[in-house]
Design a protein around this motif. Structure first.
Motif, short mmCIF file in Angstrom:
data_model
loop_
_atom_site.label_atom_id
_atom_site.label_comp_id
_atom_site.label_asym_id
_atom_site.label_seq_id
_atom_site.Cartn_x
_atom_site.Cartn_y
_atom_site.Cartn_z
N HIS A 222 0.78 -1.08 -0.03
CA HIS A 222 -0.07 0.03 0.16
C HIS A 222 0.95 1.32 -0.01
O HIS A 222 1.84 1.21 0.51
CB HIS A 222 -0.75 -0.04 1.32
CG HIS A 222 -1.84 0.87 1.16
ND1 HIS A 222 -1.69 2.21 1.69
CD2 HIS A 222 -3.19 1.03 1.06
CE1 HIS A 222 -2.51 3.30 1.71
NE2 HIS A 222 -3.66 2.27 1.14
N PRO A 223 0.70 2.28 -0.73
CA PRO A 223 1.35 3.48 -0.65
C PRO A 223 1.77 3.94 0.70
O PRO A 223 2.95 4.46 0.74
CB PRO A 223 0.52 4.58 -1.22
CG PRO A 223 -0.25 3.64 -2.17
CD PRO A 223 -0.51 2.51 -1.54
N LEU B 137 -6.77 9.75 6.82
CA LEU B 137 -6.65 10.66 5.49
C LEU B 137 -8.13 10.65 4.69
O LEU B 137 -8.64 11.69 4.31
CB LEU B 137 -5.51 10.26 4.48
CG LEU B 137 -4.09 10.42 5.11
CD1 LEU B 137 -3.26 9.61 3.63
CD2 LEU B 137 -3.81 11.75 5.35
N GLU B 138 -8.63 9.58 5.20
CA GLU B 138 -10.13 9.39 4.43
C GLU B 138 -11.11 10.23 5.27
O GLU B 138 -11.97 10.74 4.98
CB GLU B 138 -10.45 7.84 4.53
CG GLU B 138 -9.88 7.03 3.66
CD GLU B 138 -9.85 7.55 2.11
OE1 GLU B 138 -11.08 7.89 1.78
OE2 GLU B 138 -9.02 7.48 1.26
N ILE C 52 7.17 9.33 11.01
CA ILE C 52 5.70 9.07 10.49
C ILE C 52 5.17 10.26 10.04
O ILE C 52 4.18 9.89 9.10
CB ILE C 52 5.08 8.58 12.01
CG1 ILE C 52 5.69 7.26 12.40
CG2 ILE C 52 3.61 8.49 11.70
CD1 ILE C 52 5.06 6.88 13.92
N VAL C 53 5.29 11.39 10.64
CA VAL C 53 4.70 12.47 10.24
C VAL C 53 5.16 12.80 8.72
O VAL C 53 4.42 13.00 7.77
CB VAL C 53 5.03 14.04 10.69
CG1 VAL C 53 4.61 15.15 10.11
CG2 VAL C 53 4.35 13.66 12.41
N GLU C 54 6.46 12.57 8.18
CA GLU C 54 6.99 12.80 6.81
C GLU C 54 6.19 11.62 6.02
O GLU C 54 5.99 12.06 4.92
CB GLU C 54 8.58 12.49 6.87
CG GLU C 54 9.15 13.66 7.64
CD GLU C 54 10.69 13.47 7.69
OE1 GLU C 54 10.99 12.43 7.07
OE2 GLU C 54 11.41 14.24 8.26
N ALA C 55 6.04 10.38 6.39
CA ALA C 55 5.62 9.40 5.57
C ALA C 55 4.16 9.73 5.30
O ALA C 55 3.91 9.67 4.04
CB ALA C 55 5.45 8.20 6.36
N GLU D 102 0.01 14.22 0.05
CA GLU D 102 0.21 15.29 -1.12
C GLU D 102 -0.07 14.28 -2.44
O GLU D 102 -0.32 15.10 -3.31
CB GLU D 102 1.86 15.52 -0.93
CG GLU D 102 1.87 16.56 0.26
CD GLU D 102 3.17 16.91 0.59
OE1 GLU D 102 4.16 16.22 -0.03
OE2 GLU D 102 3.71 17.98 1.24
N ARG D 103 0.46 13.16 -2.42
CA ARG D 103 0.14 12.23 -3.51
C ARG D 103 -1.21 12.02 -3.90
O ARG D 103 -1.85 12.20 -5.08
CB ARG D 103 0.88 10.95 -3.68
CG ARG D 103 2.30 11.02 -3.44
CD ARG D 103 2.85 9.50 -3.55
NE ARG D 103 4.26 9.26 -3.63
CZ ARG D 103 4.70 8.35 -3.04
NH1 ARG D 103 4.15 7.24 -2.96
NH2 ARG D 103 6.31 8.27 -3.03
#
Length: 208
Positions: free
Chosen positions: A124-125, A153-154, A196-199, A205-206
């Motif tokens: 998964h991304p 994110l959803e 984790i925040v960066e991931a 963003e994608r």
């Protein structure tokens, strides 16, 4: 009429009474009743797209059903009190702590665990982003972190506000403050929070 003097006990009388109680055979003392036979229930649900029907004790948590009955051990048992988030899975599109909910409460439900998000040859991304940004160390909390971040994110896409959302009527934007607040239920004892925040940010963003 009983006088107050009749109610007084001297030390000798008290000791005699206590000794008499102690002499009662253990078999004659009150004992708790034996535990009742567990109540079982037949529950059907879909886990990672696969239908399952199992007969379980009604006290079985969703976490234990996944780990013990279905052998999906990617979902971890951490605190078992809903405080660490290691057991987070997605049920009917919402993230939950599987240690705090009974399996029988999800009859007909759709459950997604870390195994259902992606496999080593088809990540998964979010899984790929955690690897890229080194969003884990011991890895014990990682499955819960990833399931939680995917569902989070959803939630933002659906416009669901958090405790730090400034404008409840405007579209929700994923700021670092929003992200950290929404992921605060998932604890990383190794302290890989910045990674984790960066991931999560990269995946967000994608997705646009």
């Amino acid at each position: 009429m009983v006088g107050s003097d009749d109610l007084n006990l001297n030390r000798r009388d008290l000791m005699v009474g206590a000794g008499a109680c102690a002499a009662i055979p253990a078999s004659a003392r009150a004992r708790p009743e034996s535990a009742e036979t567990p109540v079982e229930f037949r529950v059907s649900l879909r886990v990672n797209g696969q239908p399952h029907t199992l007969t379980v004790d009604t006290r079985t948590t969703l976490l234990d059903l996944l780990r013990e009955n279905l052998r999906l051990t990617g979902t971890k048992k951490g605190c078992d009190h809903g405080q660490c988030g290691a057991c987070t899975v997605i049920v009917d599109g919402r993230r939950i702590n599987s240690c705090l909910t009974l399996a029988v409460m999800h009859e007909g439900g759709e459950v997604t665990t870390i195994e259902g998000l992606g496999q080593p040859d088809d990540l998964h991304p979010m899984q790929a982003a955690f690897i890229k940004h080194d969003g884990y160390q011991c890895g014990y909390c990682t499955s819960g972190q990833i399931c939680s971040s995917v569902a989070m994110l959803e939630e933002i896409k659906a416009g669901i506000p958090s405790h730090v959302t400034a404008d409840l009527l405007a579209p929700v934007h994923l700021t670092e403050t929003e992200l950290r607040e929404r992921m605060s239920g998932n604890i990383c004892r190794c302290g890989a929070y910045s990674n984790i925040v960066e991931a999560i940010t990269e995946v967000a963003e994608r997705q646009g």
